[in-house]
Design a protein around this motif. Sequence first.
Motif, PDB file in Angstrom:
ATOM      1  N   ARG A   5       0.832  -1.204   0.000  1.00 46.19           N
ATOM      2  CA  ARG A   5       0.000   0.000   0.000  1.00 46.19           C
ATOM      3  C   ARG A   5       0.863   1.248   0.000  1.00 46.19           C
ATOM      4  N   LYS A   6       2.161   1.061   0.183  1.00 46.19           N
ATOM      5  CA  LYS A   6       3.088   2.186   0.239  1.00 46.19           C
ATOM      6  C   LYS A   6       3.522   2.583  -1.170  1.00 46.19           C
ATOM      7  N   PRO A   7       3.730   3.863  -1.388  1.00 47.33           N
ATOM      8  CA  PRO A   7       4.229   4.294  -2.697  1.00 47.33           C
ATOM      9  C   PRO A   7       5.634   3.744  -2.929  1.00 47.33           C
ATOM     10  N   LYS A   8       5.937   3.401  -4.167  1.00 52.27           N
ATOM     11  CA  LYS A   8       7.229   2.794  -4.489  1.00 52.27           C
ATOM     12  C   LYS A   8       7.980   3.536  -5.587  1.00 52.27           C
ATOM     13  N   ALA A   9       7.532   4.762  -5.862  1.00 52.85           N
ATOM     14  CA  ALA A   9       8.221   5.603  -6.842  1.00 52.85           C
ATOM     15  C   ALA A   9       7.850   7.053  -6.566  1.00 52.85           C
ATOM     16  N   ARG A  10       8.600   7.952  -7.210  1.00 55.26           N
ATOM     17  CA  ARG A  10       8.357   9.389  -7.098  1.00 55.26           C
ATOM     18  C   ARG A  10       8.275   9.988  -8.497  1.00 55.26           C
ATOM     19  N   LEU A  11       7.692  11.152  -8.586  1.00 56.69           N
ATOM     20  CA  LEU A  11       7.529  11.835  -9.863  1.00 56.69           C
ATOM     21  C   LEU A  11       8.315  13.143  -9.817  1.00 56.69           C
ATOM     22  N   ARG A  12       9.191  13.333 -10.794  1.00 51.27           N
ATOM     23  CA  ARG A  12      10.033  14.521 -10.858  1.00 51.27           C
ATOM     24  C   ARG A  12      10.152  14.976 -12.310  1.00 51.27           C
ATOM     25  N   THR A  13      10.666  16.168 -12.495  1.00 51.06           N
ATOM     26  CA  THR A  13      11.047  16.626 -13.822  1.00 51.06           C
ATOM     27  C   THR A  13      12.529  16.328 -13.980  1.00 51.06           C
ATOM     28  N   THR A  14      12.883  15.656 -15.071  1.00 50.51           N
ATOM     29  CA  THR A  14      14.294  15.391 -15.370  1.00 50.51           C
ATOM     30  C   THR A  14      14.565  15.834 -16.799  1.00 50.51           C
ATOM     31  N   ASN A  15      15.836  15.957 -17.100  1.00 51.43           N
ATOM     32  CA  ASN A  15      16.240  16.267 -18.464  1.00 51.43           C
ATOM     33  C   ASN A  15      16.660  14.962 -19.112  1.00 51.43           C
ATOM     34  N   PHE A  16      15.938  14.553 -20.130  1.00 48.22           N
ATOM     35  CA  PHE A  16      16.203  13.298 -20.828  1.00 48.22           C
ATOM     36  C   PHE A  16      16.205  13.579 -22.318  1.00 48.22           C
ATOM     37  N   ARG A  17      17.293  13.225 -22.980  1.00 57.38           N
ATOM     38  CA  ARG A  17      17.460  13.471 -24.407  1.00 57.38           C
ATOM     39  C   ARG A  17      17.281  14.961 -24.719  1.00 57.38           C
ATOM     40  N   GLY A  18      17.761  15.803 -23.780  1.00 55.91           N
ATOM     41  CA  GLY A  18      17.776  17.240 -23.988  1.00 55.91           C
ATOM     42  C   GLY A  18      16.481  17.967 -23.691  1.00 55.91           C
ATOM     43  N   VAL A  19      15.487  17.275 -23.107  1.00 57.72           N
ATOM     44  CA  VAL A  19      14.188  17.884 -22.839  1.00 57.72           C
ATOM     45  C   VAL A  19      13.804  17.658 -21.377  1.00 57.72           C
ATOM     46  N   ASP A  20      13.329  18.710 -20.710  1.00 63.58           N
ATOM     47  CA  ASP A  20      12.810  18.593 -19.349  1.00 63.58           C
ATOM     48  C   ASP A  20      11.384  18.074 -19.416  1.00 63.58           C
ATOM     49  N   THR A  21      11.120  16.938 -18.746  1.00 57.06           N
ATOM     50  CA  THR A  21       9.786  16.332 -18.780  1.00 57.06           C
ATOM     51  C   THR A  21       9.569  15.486 -17.532  1.00 57.06           C
ATOM     52  N   ALA A  22       8.311  15.134 -17.275  1.00 54.34           N
ATOM     53  CA  ALA A  22       7.960  14.327 -16.107  1.00 54.34           C
ATOM     54  C   ALA A  22       8.608  12.949 -16.203  1.00 54.34           C
ATOM     55  N   THR A  23       9.129  12.499 -15.057  1.00 55.82           N
ATOM     56  CA  THR A  23       9.819  11.214 -14.978  1.00 55.82           C
ATOM     57  C   THR A  23       9.438  10.522 -13.681  1.00 55.82           C
TER      58      THR A  23
END
Length: 189
Positions: free
Chosen positions: A121-139
């Motif tokens: 029932r516990k969360p097992k990931a987080r949501l952040r903005t990262t730079n991937f392939r030169g673009v900032d996007t949700a990860t």
Amino acid sequence: MSVAERIIVEQRASVDEAQAVFDDAAPVDPDFMIGTWRGAELRTGNKMDGMLDASGWWGKQFVDAETVHPLLFPSSDGRSLWALDPKRVPFTLLTADVVPSFDGKDLSKLVTTARPLVATRKPKARLRTTNFRGVDTATMIYDAHPINDVFRRIDDDTVIGWMDLRDAERPHFFSLRRDDSLPVRASSR
């Protein structure tokens, strides 16, 4: 029909097609991802093709940036969803050369049977903005594995995801479509 729409519908593409669709798609803000999403693999010839489908994987839930359930599965009666703890999945073993293809297999009953041991029932990931392939996007960043799921927007209710797995020889792609039709039930763990 655009190439992006076609590969989402067919759930199949070459690596080059999937990469081009991903690179051409708009970045998303983490707030855009809040909600429950139904997932589908995009088969590109990756060693992991079919693994999520074979397991019975349903999708992901983003409650907020700190509360993410990356692996949702349907209950045995199909009326709700439960979260699997990714820590209990040996991703490095599953991608080893000695493991046979998952394509066409149905391991969903095995996953459902293992629910008392693997549910959380516990969360097992987080949501952040990262730079991937030169673009900032949700990860989505897994807590227990060196995996980041990077998202780009296809339309208001669909994203393409790139599973960025450390040391992977080829990218693994999937799509998510917004779908809040089933409640996520917390397990006792």
